[in-house]
Design an enzyme around this catalytic site. Structure first.
Site, PDB file in Angstrom:
ATOM      1  N   SER A  58       0.848  -1.189   0.000  1.00 14.17           N
ATOM      2  CA  SER A  58       0.000   0.000   0.000  1.00 14.17           C
ATOM      3  C   SER A  58       0.886   1.242   0.000  1.00 14.17           C
ATOM      4  O   SER A  58       2.103   1.162   0.157  1.00 14.17           O
ATOM      5  CB  SER A  58      -0.902   0.006   1.235  1.00 14.17           C
ATOM      6  OG  SER A  58      -0.123   0.154   2.413  1.00 14.17           O
ATOM      7  N   TYR A 202     -16.778   0.233   8.915  1.00 17.30           N
ATOM      8  CA  TYR A 202     -15.386   0.660   9.061  1.00 17.30           C
ATOM      9  C   TYR A 202     -15.114   1.176  10.473  1.00 17.30           C
ATOM     10  O   TYR A 202     -14.157   0.756  11.125  1.00 17.30           O
ATOM     11  CB  TYR A 202     -15.080   1.749   8.030  1.00 17.30           C
ATOM     12  CG  TYR A 202     -13.662   2.272   8.088  1.00 17.30           C
ATOM     13  CD1 TYR A 202     -12.594   1.479   7.686  1.00 17.30           C
ATOM     14  CD2 TYR A 202     -13.401   3.569   8.519  1.00 17.30           C
ATOM     15  CE1 TYR A 202     -11.293   1.955   7.733  1.00 17.30           C
ATOM     16  CE2 TYR A 202     -12.100   4.057   8.567  1.00 17.30           C
ATOM     17  CZ  TYR A 202     -11.062   3.252   8.164  1.00 17.30           C
ATOM     18  OH  TYR A 202      -9.767   3.739   8.222  1.00 17.30           O
ATOM     19  N   LYS A 206     -12.668  -0.377  13.485  1.00 18.56           N
ATOM     20  CA  LYS A 206     -11.588   0.431  14.066  1.00 18.56           C
ATOM     21  C   LYS A 206     -11.777   0.600  15.575  1.00 18.56           C
ATOM     22  O   LYS A 206     -10.800   0.632  16.324  1.00 18.56           O
ATOM     23  CB  LYS A 206     -11.526   1.792  13.377  1.00 18.56           C
ATOM     24  CG  LYS A 206     -11.088   1.720  11.917  1.00 18.56           C
ATOM     25  CD  LYS A 206      -9.689   1.138  11.789  1.00 18.56           C
ATOM     26  CE  LYS A 206      -9.203   1.103  10.355  1.00 18.56           C
ATOM     27  NZ  LYS A 206      -7.843   0.541  10.235  1.00 18.56           N
TER      28      LYS A 206
END
Length: 329
Positions: A58, A202, A206
């Site tokens: 990435s 998401y 997290k």
């Protein structure tokens, strides 16, 4: 006499105006030199250390790989695409001094496939026999209304963002505990502290990761294992690698990248390096507004919820085929 005084004051005013740009330039130069010195100092903290980086292919993974490789770390680079890992490998060895660096080792790892993580952990340990630093960088995000996101996609996001990192961490942790040394860095997101609309899966993943590593920090302190979390707002994507090994950032990028929208991968990689050197437990990379939002969420929750709910209604009817799903930090 008065004329002479006026002329003298005018000259002083002109000198002051001329001195201001020079003063600003001097301050900018000092800040630039300070960061370069700090960067060199940070590199010494990883020399000869075995550093494992997940999702090394990435944008952030590449920058961390470049920084740690130049610092003399013994890198184990993990990613789910072997061809891209080899491209990264070639780029790293083409710009590094072989007398001061170690040849990186490559390991295939797809954190969405939890069943393979244990075997990959053994492969990682076989590279050097130990792990000094683990950087949990791999992540996946999705943007869209909760009712339009399938349960299957929810589970996939939890696998990549939560179950994947904790499974790898649990597999490598006994080695650190037995040696009474090590550091685990979670590259999380500020949404691990508060959620915003259209990021349900998401933000949930997290939050879960943040909670796990906060608890783990207290559990392993007696074994001298350091747990760190680095939470940017979001890491913006960029196309910097048009030429293999071309990672030299100009002084202009140094001065202006912080004013751009989003956090640059270079900046996050440098913060990860500083976090390791200083053994910091928690770092937020954000401008004052997101940082203030954390405190508003804590002390004035009703006000916070009212603010984030504004302007959401027209965005709720998003077709499933328009959901934004991608790998990101």
């Amino acid at each position: 006499m008065k004329l002479n005084e006026i002329l003298g004051q005018s000259k002083m005013g002109i000198m002051a105006v001329l001195m201001l740009p020079l003063l600003l330039l001097a301050i900018s130069g000092i800040l630039f030199i300070y960061q370069e010195v700090s960067r060199l100092w940070s590199k010494s903290a990883v020399q000869n250390k075995v550093v494992v980086i997940t999702d090394a292919i990435s944008g952030l993974g590449k920058e961390c790989s470049r920084l740690f490789h130049a610092g003399g770390a013994r890198l184990v680079l993990c990613g789910k695409n072997w061809e891209k890992l080899e491209i990264l490998y070639d780029a790293l060895i083409s710009v590094a001094d072989p007398s001061k660096t170690f040849t990186p080792k490559l390991v295939l790892l797809d954190l969405s496939d939890i069943s393979c993580v244990q075997d990959v952990a053994k492969e990682i340990l076989d590279c050097y026999g130990c792990v000094d630093i683990l950087i949990n960088n791999a992540s996946m995000k999705v943007k869209g209304p909760a009712q339009n996101i399938s349960l299957e996609l929810d589970k996939k996001i939890m696998d990549v963002n939560y179950f994947g990192p904790i499974t790898l961490t649990k597999a490598l942790l006994p080695n650190m505990i037995s040696r009474r040394t090590g550091q685990i860095v979670l590259v999380n997101n500020i949404q691990g502290r508060f959620g915003i609309p259209l990021r349900t899966a998401y933000a949930a993943s997290k939050h879960a990761a943040q909670g796990f590593f906060d608890c783990l920090r207290a559990e392993v302190e007696e074994f001298e294992v350091v747990i760190s979390t680095v939470s940017p707002t979001f890491i913006r994507s960029y196309h910097m690698y048009t030429e293999p090994g071309n990672w030299e950032a100009s002084i202009w990028k140094f001065f202006f990248r912080k004013f751009a929208y989003g956090v640059h991968p270079v900046e996050v990689a440098e913060e990860v390096m500083k976090t390791i050197r200083r053994k910091k437990q928690e770092v937020f990379i954000a401008n004052p507004i997101p940082k203030a939002a954390i405190y508003i969420r804590t002390f004035f929750p009703e006000f916070f919820f009212a603010v984030v709910a504004c302007g959401v209604k027209e965005k709720l009817n998003v077709p499933e085929d328009r959901l934004l799903v991608k790998m990101a930090a």
